[in-house]
Design a protein around this motif. Structure first.
Motif, mmCIF file in Angstrom:
data_model
loop_
_atom_site.group_PDB
_atom_site.id
_atom_site.type_symbol
_atom_site.label_atom_id
_atom_site.label_comp_id
_atom_site.label_asym_id
_atom_site.label_seq_id
_atom_site.Cartn_x
_atom_site.Cartn_y
_atom_site.Cartn_z
ATOM 1 N N PRO A 103 3.879 13.263 27.121
ATOM 2 C CA PRO A 103 5.070 13.280 26.517
ATOM 3 C C PRO A 103 5.452 12.525 25.166
ATOM 4 C CG PRO A 103 5.284 11.648 28.081
ATOM 5 C CD PRO A 103 3.956 11.924 28.133
ATOM 6 N N ALA A 104 6.680 12.764 24.522
ATOM 7 C CA ALA A 104 6.935 12.159 23.488
ATOM 8 C C ALA A 104 7.022 10.804 23.686
ATOM 9 C CB ALA A 104 8.341 12.636 22.814
ATOM 10 N N PRO A 105 6.768 9.768 22.642
ATOM 11 C CA PRO A 105 6.959 8.325 23.101
ATOM 12 C C PRO A 105 8.266 7.883 23.413
ATOM 13 C CG PRO A 105 5.668 8.921 20.725
ATOM 14 C CD PRO A 105 6.087 10.182 21.272
ATOM 15 N N GLY A 106 8.298 7.044 24.374
ATOM 16 C CA GLY A 106 9.401 6.512 24.975
ATOM 17 C C GLY A 106 9.544 6.693 26.374
ATOM 18 N N ILE A 107 10.749 7.046 27.001
ATOM 19 C CA ILE A 107 10.839 7.064 28.366
ATOM 20 C C ILE A 107 11.617 8.423 28.490
ATOM 21 C CG2 ILE A 107 12.013 6.374 30.565
ATOM 22 C CD1 ILE A 107 11.762 3.455 29.328
ATOM 23 N N VAL A 151 16.087 8.012 39.983
ATOM 24 C CA VAL A 151 15.710 8.525 38.581
ATOM 25 C C VAL A 151 14.429 8.309 38.642
ATOM 26 C CG1 VAL A 151 16.275 8.015 35.960
ATOM 27 C CG2 VAL A 151 18.108 7.943 37.700
ATOM 28 N N MET A 152 13.713 9.196 37.997
ATOM 29 C CA MET A 152 12.158 9.133 37.757
ATOM 30 C C MET A 152 11.789 9.455 36.229
ATOM 31 S SD MET A 152 8.901 11.041 39.515
ATOM 32 C CE MET A 152 9.177 10.390 41.028
ATOM 33 N N GLY A 153 11.319 8.346 35.873
ATOM 34 C CA GLY A 153 10.721 8.489 34.442
ATOM 35 C C GLY A 153 9.305 8.455 33.867
ATOM 36 N N ASP A 154 8.948 9.300 32.981
ATOM 37 C CA ASP A 154 7.712 9.245 32.438
ATOM 38 C C ASP A 154 7.486 8.367 31.164
ATOM 39 O OD1 ASP A 154 4.931 10.003 31.468
ATOM 40 O OD2 ASP A 154 5.676 12.271 31.703
ATOM 41 N N LEU A 155 6.989 7.178 31.215
ATOM 42 C CA LEU A 155 6.927 6.296 30.250
ATOM 43 C C LEU A 155 5.456 6.386 29.409
ATOM 44 C CD1 LEU A 155 8.494 5.081 32.529
ATOM 45 C CD2 LEU A 155 7.909 2.791 31.468
ATOM 46 N N ASN A 156 5.881 6.599 28.011
ATOM 47 C CA ASN A 156 4.623 6.655 27.083
ATOM 48 C C ASN A 156 5.021 5.930 25.862
ATOM 49 O OD1 ASN A 156 2.476 7.462 25.531
ATOM 50 N ND2 ASN A 156 3.564 9.640 24.890
ATOM 51 N N ILE A 157 4.590 4.558 26.128
ATOM 52 C CA ILE A 157 4.889 3.413 25.223
ATOM 53 C C ILE A 157 3.625 3.218 24.127
ATOM 54 C CG2 ILE A 157 5.826 1.016 24.886
ATOM 55 C CD1 ILE A 157 7.532 2.959 26.529
ATOM 56 N N GLY A 197 8.661 -7.183 28.564
ATOM 57 C CA GLY A 197 7.058 -7.033 28.559
ATOM 58 C C GLY A 197 6.699 -6.443 27.216
ATOM 59 N N ARG A 198 5.607 -5.980 27.276
ATOM 60 C CA ARG A 198 4.872 -5.398 25.998
ATOM 61 C C ARG A 198 3.765 -4.445 26.533
ATOM 62 N NH1 ARG A 198 5.451 -6.410 20.987
ATOM 63 N NH2 ARG A 198 6.564 -8.522 21.359
ATOM 64 N N ALA A 199 3.653 -3.258 25.982
ATOM 65 C CA ALA A 199 2.501 -2.509 26.221
ATOM 66 C C ALA A 199 1.387 -3.131 25.610
ATOM 67 C CB ALA A 199 2.911 -0.984 25.358
ATOM 68 N N GLY A 200 0.246 -2.599 26.279
ATOM 69 C CA GLY A 200 -1.123 -3.317 25.661
ATOM 70 C C GLY A 200 -1.644 -2.605 24.384
ATOM 71 N N PRO A 201 -2.831 -2.945 24.354
ATOM 72 C CA PRO A 201 -3.434 -2.365 22.986
ATOM 73 C C PRO A 201 -3.885 -0.857 22.890
ATOM 74 C CG PRO A 201 -5.028 -4.134 24.074
ATOM 75 C CD PRO A 201 -3.782 -4.058 24.945
ATOM 76 N N LYS A 202 -3.862 -0.387 23.910
ATOM 77 C CA LYS A 202 -3.990 1.013 24.126
ATOM 78 C C LYS A 202 -2.701 1.958 24.394
ATOM 79 C CE LYS A 202 -8.861 0.842 25.297
ATOM 80 N NZ LYS A 202 -10.031 1.356 25.898
ATOM 81 N N GLY A 203 -1.603 1.043 24.411
ATOM 82 C CA GLY A 203 -0.313 1.375 24.770
ATOM 83 C C GLY A 203 -0.013 1.565 26.467
ATOM 84 N N LEU A 204 0.797 2.402 26.713
ATOM 85 C CA LEU A 204 1.203 2.189 28.230
ATOM 86 C C LEU A 204 1.557 3.776 28.548
ATOM 87 C CD1 LEU A 204 1.821 1.169 30.918
ATOM 88 C CD2 LEU A 204 4.143 0.571 29.997
ATOM 89 N N ARG A 205 0.758 4.121 29.636
ATOM 90 C CA ARG A 205 1.570 5.587 30.132
ATOM 91 C C ARG A 205 1.598 5.230 31.720
ATOM 92 N NH1 ARG A 205 2.928 9.451 30.410
ATOM 93 N NH2 ARG A 205 1.619 10.785 31.031
ATOM 94 N N ALA A 206 3.018 5.359 32.300
ATOM 95 C CA ALA A 206 3.176 4.892 33.619
ATOM 96 C C ALA A 206 4.364 6.025 34.002
ATOM 97 C CB ALA A 206 3.714 3.767 33.536
ATOM 98 N N VAL A 207 4.458 6.066 35.390
ATOM 99 C CA VAL A 207 5.687 6.647 35.925
ATOM 100 C C VAL A 207 6.557 5.339 36.487
ATOM 101 C CG1 VAL A 207 6.658 7.989 37.777
ATOM 102 C CG2 VAL A 207 4.391 8.434 36.406
ATOM 103 N N SER A 208 7.945 5.419 36.342
ATOM 104 C CA SER A 208 8.837 4.598 36.845
ATOM 105 C C SER A 208 9.782 5.381 37.577
ATOM 106 C CB SER A 208 9.542 3.550 35.681
ATOM 107 O OG SER A 208 10.003 2.368 36.134
ATOM 108 N N THR A 209 10.347 4.557 38.727
ATOM 109 C CA THR A 209 11.128 5.092 39.610
ATOM 110 C C THR A 209 12.265 4.072 39.804
ATOM 111 O OG1 THR A 209 9.610 6.501 40.662
ATOM 112 C CG2 THR A 209 11.875 6.453 41.524
ATOM 113 N N TRP A 210 13.620 4.437 39.702
ATOM 114 C CA TRP A 210 14.698 3.613 39.745
ATOM 115 C C TRP A 210 15.684 4.088 40.898
ATOM 116 C CZ3 TRP A 210 13.271 5.650 34.898
ATOM 117 C CH2 TRP A 210 12.566 4.569 34.137
#
Length: 116
Positions: free
Chosen positions: A4-8, A25-31, A83-96
């Motif tokens: 996805p585009a950068p962000g949540i 709520v489920m989000g796709d994180l691309n930080i 927090g902070r995304a790592g040196p290669k960024g962050l791809r994650a799924v978050s559910t709230w």
């Protein structure tokens, strides 16, 4: 793999029939690499699963925790975290799990009283 585009990006949300008064709520994180995750909390639980890259999450009074692909974390309601995304960024799924009528996320000022 979809990127996805950068962000949540919110992917799905809706009422939870087994938990009246709450919705999911489920989000796709691309930080991007090194990007900060501002201080905030949620009125309900957050479940975070790391797909790629890495992140350092800090929970108030609990210290730092580095998460790598395949790792997951549960963040309790009301827990201030950042927090902070790592040196290669962050791809994650978050559910709230969000109580109805409450915002998904509540920003928290830093010690100087400013929002990051």
């Amino acid at each position: 793999m979809h990127v996805p585009a950068p962000g949540i990006s919110e992917r799905i949300s809706g009422a939870i029939e087994a938990a009246p008064g709450h919705h999911l709520v489920m989000g796709d994180l691309n930080i991007p690499a090194g990007a900060p995750i501002p201080r905030h909390y949620h009125h309900g639980e957050e479940f975070l699963y790391i797909l790629g890259g890495s992140t350092v999450i800090v929970r108030a009074d609990m210290g730092e925790e580095e998460l790598q692909p395949g790792q997951a974390i549960r963040i309790a309601p009301g827990t201030v975290h950042w927090g902070r995304a790592g040196p290669k960024g962050l791809r994650a799924v978050s559910t709230w799990i969000v109580p109805d009528g409450q915002p998904l996320r509540v920003p928290v000022p830093d010690q100087q009283g400013t929002l990051p």
